[in-house]
Design a protein around this motif. Sequence first.
Motif, PDB file in Angstrom:
ATOM      1  N   PRO A  53       0.850  -1.189   0.000  1.00 36.58           N
ATOM      2  CA  PRO A  53       0.000   0.000   0.000  1.00 36.58           C
ATOM      3  C   PRO A  53       0.889   1.244   0.000  1.00 36.58           C
ATOM      4  O   PRO A  53       1.942   1.253   0.642  1.00 36.58           O
ATOM      5  CB  PRO A  53      -0.769  -0.102   1.319  1.00 36.58           C
ATOM      6  N   ASN A  54       0.520   2.262  -0.725  1.00 36.56           N
ATOM      7  CA  ASN A  54       1.311   3.497  -0.837  1.00 36.56           C
ATOM      8  C   ASN A  54       0.401   4.713  -0.678  1.00 36.56           C
ATOM      9  O   ASN A  54      -0.807   4.621  -0.908  1.00 36.56           O
ATOM     10  CB  ASN A  54       1.950   3.619  -2.231  1.00 36.56           C
ATOM     11  N   GLY A  55       1.019   5.843  -0.355  1.00 32.37           N
ATOM     12  CA  GLY A  55       0.337   7.143  -0.446  1.00 32.37           C
ATOM     13  C   GLY A  55      -0.998   7.233   0.258  1.00 32.37           C
ATOM     14  O   GLY A  55      -1.894   7.952  -0.193  1.00 32.37           O
ATOM     15  N   MET A  56      -1.165   6.529   1.359  1.00 33.17           N
ATOM     16  CA  MET A  56      -2.478   6.533   2.014  1.00 33.17           C
ATOM     17  C   MET A  56      -2.716   7.898   2.653  1.00 33.17           C
ATOM     18  O   MET A  56      -1.978   8.326   3.539  1.00 33.17           O
ATOM     19  CB  MET A  56      -2.520   5.415   3.047  1.00 33.17           C
ATOM     20  N   VAL A  57      -3.741   8.570   2.181  1.00 34.37           N
ATOM     21  CA  VAL A  57      -4.056   9.893   2.714  1.00 34.37           C
ATOM     22  C   VAL A  57      -5.566  10.099   2.641  1.00 34.37           C
ATOM     23  O   VAL A  57      -6.220   9.632   1.701  1.00 34.37           O
ATOM     24  CB  VAL A  57      -3.273  11.000   1.955  1.00 34.37           C
ATOM     25  N   PHE A  58      -6.099  10.768   3.643  1.00 34.63           N
ATOM     26  CA  PHE A  58      -7.535  11.064   3.693  1.00 34.63           C
ATOM     27  C   PHE A  58      -7.715  12.518   3.305  1.00 34.63           C
ATOM     28  O   PHE A  58      -7.036  13.397   3.826  1.00 34.63           O
ATOM     29  CB  PHE A  58      -8.056  10.820   5.115  1.00 34.63           C
ATOM     30  N   ASN A  59      -8.619  12.783   2.370  1.00 38.24           N
ATOM     31  CA  ASN A  59      -8.864  14.164   1.951  1.00 38.24           C
ATOM     32  C   ASN A  59     -10.284  14.300   1.431  1.00 38.24           C
ATOM     33  O   ASN A  59     -10.756  13.448   0.678  1.00 38.24           O
ATOM     34  CB  ASN A  59      -7.864  14.542   0.843  1.00 38.24           C
ATOM     35  N   ASP A  60     -10.946  15.377   1.817  1.00 40.51           N
ATOM     36  CA  ASP A  60     -12.284  15.663   1.304  1.00 40.51           C
ATOM     37  C   ASP A  60     -13.223  14.469   1.389  1.00 40.51           C
ATOM     38  O   ASP A  60     -13.906  14.129   0.404  1.00 40.51           O
ATOM     39  CB  ASP A  60     -12.178  16.048  -0.192  1.00 40.51           C
ATOM     40  N   GLY A  61     -13.211  13.789   2.517  1.00 43.02           N
ATOM     41  CA  GLY A  61     -14.131  12.671   2.708  1.00 43.02           C
ATOM     42  C   GLY A  61     -13.741  11.391   2.005  1.00 43.02           C
ATOM     43  O   GLY A  61     -14.512  10.428   1.992  1.00 43.02           O
ATOM     44  N   GLU A  62     -12.541  11.363   1.419  1.00 46.53           N
ATOM     45  CA  GLU A  62     -12.112  10.146   0.704  1.00 46.53           C
ATOM     46  C   GLU A  62     -10.823   9.581   1.297  1.00 46.53           C
ATOM     47  O   GLU A  62      -9.864  10.323   1.518  1.00 46.53           O
ATOM     48  CB  GLU A  62     -11.796  10.467  -0.761  1.00 46.53           C
ATOM     49  N   TYR A  63     -10.826   8.273   1.469  1.00 45.82           N
ATOM     50  CA  TYR A  63      -9.579   7.577   1.804  1.00 45.82           C
ATOM     51  C   TYR A  63      -8.928   7.201   0.480  1.00 45.82           C
ATOM     52  O   TYR A  63      -9.531   6.476  -0.322  1.00 45.82           O
ATOM     53  CB  TYR A  63      -9.862   6.296   2.578  1.00 45.82           C
ATOM     54  N   HIS A  64      -7.711   7.712   0.268  1.00 45.06           N
ATOM     55  CA  HIS A  64      -6.977   7.319  -0.934  1.00 45.06           C
ATOM     56  C   HIS A  64      -6.095   6.137  -0.596  1.00 45.06           C
ATOM     57  O   HIS A  64      -5.447   6.109   0.454  1.00 45.06           O
ATOM     58  CB  HIS A  64      -6.082   8.461  -1.419  1.00 45.06           C
ATOM     59  N   LEU A  65      -6.077   5.185  -1.495  1.00 48.38           N
ATOM     60  CA  LEU A  65      -5.149   4.063  -1.384  1.00 48.38           C
ATOM     61  C   LEU A  65      -4.437   3.936  -2.720  1.00 48.38           C
ATOM     62  O   LEU A  65      -5.061   3.652  -3.739  1.00 48.38           O
ATOM     63  CB  LEU A  65      -5.923   2.770  -1.075  1.00 48.38           C
ATOM     64  N   PHE A  66      -3.142   4.218  -2.716  1.00 51.79           N
ATOM     65  CA  PHE A  66      -2.316   3.939  -3.883  1.00 51.79           C
ATOM     66  C   PHE A  66      -1.601   2.629  -3.578  1.00 51.79           C
ATOM     67  O   PHE A  66      -1.559   2.199  -2.417  1.00 51.79           O
ATOM     68  CB  PHE A  66      -1.307   5.076  -4.103  1.00 51.79           C
ATOM     69  N   TYR A  67      -1.056   2.005  -4.565  1.00 52.48           N
ATOM     70  CA  TYR A  67      -0.398   0.719  -4.300  1.00 52.48           C
ATOM     71  C   TYR A  67       0.617   0.399  -5.389  1.00 52.48           C
ATOM     72  O   TYR A  67       0.498   0.869  -6.530  1.00 52.48           O
ATOM     73  CB  TYR A  67      -1.428  -0.410  -4.162  1.00 52.48           C
ATOM     74  N   GLN A  68       1.611  -0.379  -5.018  1.00 49.81           N
ATOM     75  CA  GLN A  68       2.610  -0.854  -5.970  1.00 49.81           C
ATOM     76  C   GLN A  68       1.888  -1.743  -6.982  1.00 49.81           C
ATOM     77  O   GLN A  68       1.229  -2.723  -6.589  1.00 49.81           O
ATOM     78  CB  GLN A  68       3.692  -1.660  -5.225  1.00 49.81           C
ATOM     79  N   TYR A  69       2.032  -1.407  -8.243  1.00 47.98           N
ATOM     80  CA  TYR A  69       1.207  -2.059  -9.256  1.00 47.98           C
ATOM     81  C   TYR A  69       2.017  -2.280 -10.526  1.00 47.98           C
ATOM     82  O   TYR A  69       2.749  -1.394 -10.964  1.00 47.98           O
ATOM     83  CB  TYR A  69       0.013  -1.141  -9.549  1.00 47.98           C
ATOM     84  N   TYR A  70       1.857  -3.460 -11.107  1.00 51.13           N
ATOM     85  CA  TYR A  70       2.458  -3.730 -12.415  1.00 51.13           C
ATOM     86  C   TYR A  70       1.339  -4.149 -13.360  1.00 51.13           C
ATOM     87  O   TYR A  70       0.876  -5.298 -13.324  1.00 51.13           O
ATOM     88  CB  TYR A  70       3.533  -4.815 -12.303  1.00 51.13           C
ATOM     89  N   PRO A  71       0.890  -3.229 -14.194  1.00 53.92           N
ATOM     90  CA  PRO A  71      -0.299  -3.511 -15.004  1.00 53.92           C
ATOM     91  C   PRO A  71      -0.091  -4.467 -16.163  1.00 53.92           C
ATOM     92  O   PRO A  71      -1.044  -4.788 -16.860  1.00 53.92           O
ATOM     93  CB  PRO A  71      -0.713  -2.120 -15.520  1.00 53.92           C
TER      94      PRO A  71
END
Length: 518
Positions: A53-71
């Motif tokens: 999990p990366n870049g976890m931040v809460f803003n404007d009522g949203e929990y953001h979850l970024f993640y290490q990803y290889y598409p």
Amino acid sequence: MRIIIGLLAILTFCGCSQQSKDTAKQVISTSAETEQYRLQYHFTPDSMWMNDPNGMVFNDGEYHLFYQYYPDSTVWGPMHWGHAVSEDMVNWEHLPVALYPDDYGYIFSGSAVVDKNNTSGLGKDGKAPMVAIFTYHDPVGAEKGAVDYQTQGLAYSNDNGRTWEKYPEPVLKNPGIADFRDPKVSWIDKYSKWVMALAVQDHIEFYASHNLLDWEKTGEFGRNAGAHGGVWECPDLFPLEIEGSNDTKWVLLVSINPGGPHGGSATQYFIGDFDGHTFKSSQEKTKWLDHGSDNYAGVTWNGIPDSDGRRLFIGWMSNWLYAQQVPTERWRSAMTIPRQLHLRLLNNDYILASTPVKELKTLRREKLTPLVSEVSGYTLIPIADISVMQSEMQFIFNFEKEAGDFGLQLSNKNGEKLKIAYSVDKSELYIDRSEAGTAGFSDDFAAVHRTAYKATENLKLHVFVDKASVEVFADNGNAVLTDIFFPGVDYNKVELFSTKGSTKILDATIWQLASIWK
Ligand code: FRU
């Protein structure tokens, strides 16, 4: 899960064509939510490879979850940041890939903040920018045997994380150390500055900044503390109030791979103090956040409002020992359920306990309270038409000194079984997945994962099962074990057992949980 599959597929394709034209697209035959081991209420990518999990931040009522990803594949490769948002950490909306590799390298793990006072000057029209600080991993340098191939890069977004601009050059250069990564940045009110915790080979370094762009080293910790069986990765540093008091201590999470208690990856923690420059701890014992095999690289959300006040955590529910071999087809890896961390005094020692977040209760459907007041040997629990593979269970065992081992066992018609138990003789809590199902993909998979734990008279087990994962919270999170497993067919039997004498059952409650795919 509201999934924008079409959009994701298109953007994913664009990203691939930019970065790795030659990579053959993998043929995906299963549909997203119906594949045998597809988790039903955990966060998973729609397809392809995910790790930290990366870049976890809460803003404007949203929990953001970024993640290490290889598409491009279901095994690790050139890292991107995938992205999803949620209003409750339970139901997720997948968004397009946020960050693609570029000339400085792959986009490794890192964090995100909302720069409320626009200290970086990267905001627009009076709005606070969202800023991501991550590690650039230059694969060419790494291949050549250089040591300075990891630097810290920055990107910013002025539309709540939907689109991103990269800062033109890394904001923290490499001082000549091979492992120099995974920045966790947060604003520390008390010192009015940004603080970065960075994993540097066998220790954590701290950096400070007033604008997120210029960083100065202020201290380091850990060369001689904790476990050192592998490289240190993915740190997190935060203050936490001690439960039931107004005192605050600082917590440092450090993931380590290999060198975990069951081999492979695991996350240790330190409790101590941070003076604005460095972290200090007098802790002598190595302490693990989770005693199972499958909770790695977890960190906590930035930006949770004071009115909420929780310290919220999510981890990658796998282990580098076998993550790339597990028998899923369309995608690989899930996140743990979101958890709240608690600093607790237990037997004169501080521990970092974890409990499932209260938002998970919205998944509860049918509830069953089987009438069982005592077990000796194995007792089958009538579960009617509840599917144990998508359930939450709570048991309180009241045990005698000579009870032997007691707990619960899930099994199927193939005789495959998963045991979650406590050994009174050994004062150990354990998950036995040695006969849980398919395990031939790795010699390290079929095993019993034990941890020392002293239960007194009553033991409460709170258990979440989701298709191919189990998360066990003992005594309100005093000890936690997370394991994945792959039975040939679903488990459909729940038994309670007590190997010697008998054990009283003070509570047995089972909930069917809803799927987030519907
Ligand atoms: C941890 C880790 C990080 C790194 C990332 C690469 O699992 O090894 O240290 O940034 O994964 O994907």
